[in-house]
Design a protein around this motif. Structure first.
Motif, PDB file in Angstrom:
ATOM      1  N   ALA A  42       0.832  -1.212   0.000  1.00 40.04           N
ATOM      2  CA  ALA A  42       0.000   0.000   0.000  1.00 40.04           C
ATOM      3  C   ALA A  42       0.862   1.256   0.000  1.00 40.04           C
ATOM      4  CB  ALA A  42      -0.924  -0.005   1.211  1.00 40.04           C
ATOM      5  N   SER A  43       1.978   1.224   0.688  1.00 35.19           N
ATOM      6  CA  SER A  43       2.854   2.391   0.758  1.00 35.19           C
ATOM      7  C   SER A  43       3.647   2.596  -0.525  1.00 35.19           C
ATOM      8  CB  SER A  43       3.825   2.257   1.927  1.00 35.19           C
ATOM      9  OG  SER A  43       3.130   2.240   3.148  1.00 35.19           O
ATOM     10  N   TRP A  44       4.046   1.511  -1.148  1.00 35.74           N
ATOM     11  CA  TRP A  44       4.938   1.604  -2.302  1.00 35.74           C
ATOM     12  C   TRP A  44       4.279   2.288  -3.498  1.00 35.74           C
ATOM     13  CZ3 TRP A  44       9.788   1.930  -2.653  1.00 35.74           C
ATOM     14  CH2 TRP A  44      10.445   1.772  -3.875  1.00 35.74           C
ATOM     15  N   GLY A  45       2.957   2.292  -3.567  1.00 31.51           N
ATOM     16  CA  GLY A  45       2.262   2.952  -4.662  1.00 31.51           C
ATOM     17  C   GLY A  45       2.624   4.411  -4.801  1.00 31.51           C
ATOM     18  N   SER A  46       2.813   5.106  -3.701  1.00 28.84           N
ATOM     19  CA  SER A  46       3.228   6.507  -3.728  1.00 28.84           C
ATOM     20  C   SER A  46       4.707   6.672  -3.423  1.00 28.84           C
ATOM     21  CB  SER A  46       2.430   7.319  -2.702  1.00 28.84           C
ATOM     22  OG  SER A  46       1.088   7.372  -3.055  1.00 28.84           O
ATOM     23  N   ALA A  47       5.228   5.827  -2.572  1.00 29.18           N
ATOM     24  CA  ALA A  47       6.618   5.980  -2.127  1.00 29.18           C
ATOM     25  C   ALA A  47       7.615   5.815  -3.260  1.00 29.18           C
ATOM     26  CB  ALA A  47       6.920   4.989  -1.011  1.00 29.18           C
ATOM     27  N   GLN A  48       7.299   4.999  -4.254  1.00 30.31           N
ATOM     28  CA  GLN A  48       8.250   4.793  -5.343  1.00 30.31           C
ATOM     29  C   GLN A  48       8.521   6.087  -6.100  1.00 30.31           C
ATOM     30  OE1 GLN A  48       6.850   2.305  -8.549  1.00 30.31           O
ATOM     31  NE2 GLN A  48       4.730   2.793  -8.083  1.00 30.31           N
ATOM     32  N   TYR A  49       7.521   6.936  -6.255  1.00 33.65           N
ATOM     33  CA  TYR A  49       7.707   8.190  -6.966  1.00 33.65           C
ATOM     34  C   TYR A  49       8.478   9.198  -6.122  1.00 33.65           C
ATOM     35  CZ  TYR A  49       4.119   6.100  -9.832  1.00 33.65           C
ATOM     36  OH  TYR A  49       3.408   5.227 -10.620  1.00 33.65           O
ATOM     37  N   VAL A  50       8.241   9.163  -4.825  1.00 35.64           N
ATOM     38  CA  VAL A  50       8.865  10.129  -3.929  1.00 35.64           C
ATOM     39  C   VAL A  50      10.313   9.764  -3.627  1.00 35.64           C
ATOM     40  CG1 VAL A  50       8.675  11.200  -1.658  1.00 35.64           C
ATOM     41  CG2 VAL A  50       6.616  10.616  -2.906  1.00 35.64           C
ATOM     42  N   MET A  51      10.588   8.482  -3.473  1.00 36.99           N
ATOM     43  CA  MET A  51      11.927   8.050  -3.082  1.00 36.99           C
ATOM     44  C   MET A  51      12.869   7.870  -4.266  1.00 36.99           C
ATOM     45  SD  MET A  51      10.867   5.381  -0.103  1.00 36.99           S
ATOM     46  CE  MET A  51      12.531   5.018   0.378  1.00 36.99           C
ATOM     47  N   LEU A  52      12.360   7.441  -5.392  1.00 38.12           N
ATOM     48  CA  LEU A  52      13.185   7.213  -6.577  1.00 38.12           C
ATOM     49  C   LEU A  52      12.934   8.334  -7.581  1.00 38.12           C
ATOM     50  CD1 LEU A  52      12.447   3.392  -6.888  1.00 38.12           C
ATOM     51  CD2 LEU A  52      14.356   4.479  -5.708  1.00 38.12           C
ATOM     52  N   THR A  53      13.508   9.501  -7.329  1.00 44.34           N
ATOM     53  CA  THR A  53      13.194  10.694  -8.119  1.00 44.34           C
ATOM     54  C   THR A  53      14.085  10.887  -9.334  1.00 44.34           C
ATOM     55  OG1 THR A  53      14.614  12.045  -6.710  1.00 44.34           O
ATOM     56  CG2 THR A  53      12.274  11.917  -6.123  1.00 44.34           C
ATOM     57  N   LYS A  54      15.122  10.078  -9.498  1.00 48.76           N
ATOM     58  CA  LYS A  54      16.019  10.253 -10.639  1.00 48.76           C
ATOM     59  C   LYS A  54      15.257  10.047 -11.942  1.00 48.76           C
ATOM     60  CE  LYS A  54      20.466   8.922 -12.480  1.00 48.76           C
ATOM     61  NZ  LYS A  54      21.646   8.089 -12.311  1.00 48.76           N
ATOM     62  N   GLY A  55      15.307  11.059 -12.808  1.00 51.16           N
ATOM     63  CA  GLY A  55      14.618  10.985 -14.090  1.00 51.16           C
ATOM     64  C   GLY A  55      13.148  11.372 -14.033  1.00 51.16           C
ATOM     65  N   ARG A  56      12.657  11.744 -12.878  1.00 55.40           N
ATOM     66  CA  ARG A  56      11.247  12.129 -12.751  1.00 55.40           C
ATOM     67  C   ARG A  56      11.118  13.654 -12.792  1.00 55.40           C
ATOM     68  NH1 ARG A  56       8.724   7.373 -11.894  1.00 55.40           N
ATOM     69  NH2 ARG A  56       9.610   5.916 -10.401  1.00 55.40           N
ATOM     70  N   GLU A  57       9.908  14.106 -13.076  1.00 54.18           N
ATOM     71  CA  GLU A  57       9.637  15.540 -13.118  1.00 54.18           C
ATOM     72  C   GLU A  57       9.372  16.054 -11.708  1.00 54.18           C
ATOM     73  OE1 GLU A  57       7.225  17.158 -16.422  1.00 54.18           O
ATOM     74  OE2 GLU A  57       6.771  15.036 -16.805  1.00 54.18           O
ATOM     75  N   LEU A  58      10.185  16.989 -11.260  1.00 52.97           N
ATOM     76  CA  LEU A  58      10.034  17.596  -9.944  1.00 52.97           C
ATOM     77  C   LEU A  58       9.580  19.031 -10.109  1.00 52.97           C
ATOM     78  CD1 LEU A  58      13.368  16.355  -8.357  1.00 52.97           C
ATOM     79  CD2 LEU A  58      11.116  15.367  -8.041  1.00 52.97           C
ATOM     80  N   GLY A  59       8.770  19.501  -9.180  1.00 51.41           N
ATOM     81  CA  GLY A  59       8.301  20.878  -9.238  1.00 51.41           C
ATOM     82  C   GLY A  59       7.434  21.197  -8.043  1.00 51.41           C
ATOM     83  N   THR A  60       6.590  22.210  -8.206  1.00 47.40           N
ATOM     84  CA  THR A  60       5.683  22.617  -7.135  1.00 47.40           C
ATOM     85  C   THR A  60       4.272  22.765  -7.691  1.00 47.40           C
ATOM     86  OG1 THR A  60       6.127  24.968  -7.516  1.00 47.40           O
ATOM     87  CG2 THR A  60       7.468  23.864  -5.838  1.00 47.40           C
ATOM     88  N   ILE A  61       3.317  22.580  -6.815  1.00 48.27           N
ATOM     89  CA  ILE A  61       1.921  22.817  -7.163  1.00 48.27           C
ATOM     90  C   ILE A  61       1.390  23.877  -6.209  1.00 48.27           C
ATOM     91  CG2 ILE A  61       1.146  20.903  -5.723  1.00 48.27           C
ATOM     92  CD1 ILE A  61      -1.299  20.606  -7.488  1.00 48.27           C
ATOM     93  N   GLU A  62       0.680  24.838  -6.766  1.00 45.37           N
ATOM     94  CA  GLU A  62      -0.035  25.811  -5.942  1.00 45.37           C
ATOM     95  C   GLU A  62      -1.501  25.412  -5.984  1.00 45.37           C
ATOM     96  OE1 GLU A  62      -1.103  30.534  -5.707  1.00 45.37           O
ATOM     97  OE2 GLU A  62       0.578  29.896  -6.938  1.00 45.37           O
ATOM     98  N   VAL A  63      -2.002  24.912  -4.866  1.00 45.26           N
ATOM     99  CA  VAL A  63      -3.355  24.372  -4.816  1.00 45.26           C
ATOM    100  C   VAL A  63      -4.358  25.507  -4.954  1.00 45.26           C
ATOM    101  CG1 VAL A  63      -5.004  23.035  -3.466  1.00 45.26           C
ATOM    102  CG2 VAL A  63      -2.576  22.470  -3.376  1.00 45.26           C
ATOM    103  N   ALA A  64      -5.129  25.464  -6.047  1.00 47.03           N
ATOM    104  CA  ALA A  64      -6.094  26.513  -6.333  1.00 47.03           C
ATOM    105  C   ALA A  64      -7.525  26.085  -6.032  1.00 47.03           C
ATOM    106  CB  ALA A  64      -5.984  26.927  -7.803  1.00 47.03           C
ATOM    107  N   ARG A  65      -7.825  24.795  -6.197  1.00 48.16           N
ATOM    108  CA  ARG A  65      -9.197  24.317  -6.026  1.00 48.16           C
ATOM    109  C   ARG A  65      -9.174  22.926  -5.417  1.00 48.16           C
ATOM    110  NH1 ARG A  65     -12.319  23.700 -11.434  1.00 48.16           N
ATOM    111  NH2 ARG A  65     -12.274  25.961 -11.360  1.00 48.16           N
TER     112      ARG A  65
END
Length: 167
Positions: A42-65
């Protein structure tokens, strides 16, 4: 009973008690292991994107809605090769508030993002913290290994507390 006869009822009783004890230990061990594997799954579904960031798109989101299940807003890239987007979505949880800006990682091939950084890592592993707490009850009651159960429970509480403080 004749004294020269072997005591088979006592021997078979010991064997059945040993078999039941082994069955209880084996079944509770499997249940505890399944709980822990489910927590990692259950954790790995999100953790893989957060922990293995090499080659992934990083940035920020400004929550509008924010709606019931998702929040959305514009995405501003911070990594090389990342593209700005007018609208990306993030899961609406207690960790996301309207009007705030969060560091995120874009899931490949989608407009969905997950929180990054230490808060994102800890938040991604929250299901594992719950699994550790649940497995500690099984280990203490079913396996009767109280020290191991305390270690599991302490680890789960530490993970959940750290996630709560970070988010």
């Amino acid at each position: 009973m004749i004294p020269a006869m072997p005591a088979t009822p006592l021997t078979s009783h010991r064997a059945s008690v040993a078999a039941l004890r082994f069955g209880r230990l084996a079944s509770m061990g499997v249940v505890a292991l399944l709980i822990l594997v489910a927590g990692v799954w259950a954790s790995w579904g999100s953790a893989q994107y957060v922990m293995l960031t090499k080659g992934r798109e990083l940035g920020t989101i400004e929550v509008a809605r924010c709606a019931r299940e998702v929040c959305s807003g514009p995405y501003t890239p911070s990594s090389h090769g990342s593209v700005a987007r007018d609208r990306v979505v993030i899961e609406n949880t207690v960790a996301v508030r309207k009007g705030r800006t969060y560091p995120v990682v874009v899931k490949p091939g989608s407009t969905e993002v997950v929180r990054s950084g230490s808060a994102g890592v800890l938040y991604a592993w929250v299901p594992m913290g719950g699994a550790l707490l649940l497995a500690s009850v099984v280990v203490a009651g079913g396996l009767r290994r109280t020290r191991l159960a305390w270690v599991l429970a302490g680890s789960g509480i530490a993970l959940l507390t750290a996630a709560f403080v970070a988010v």
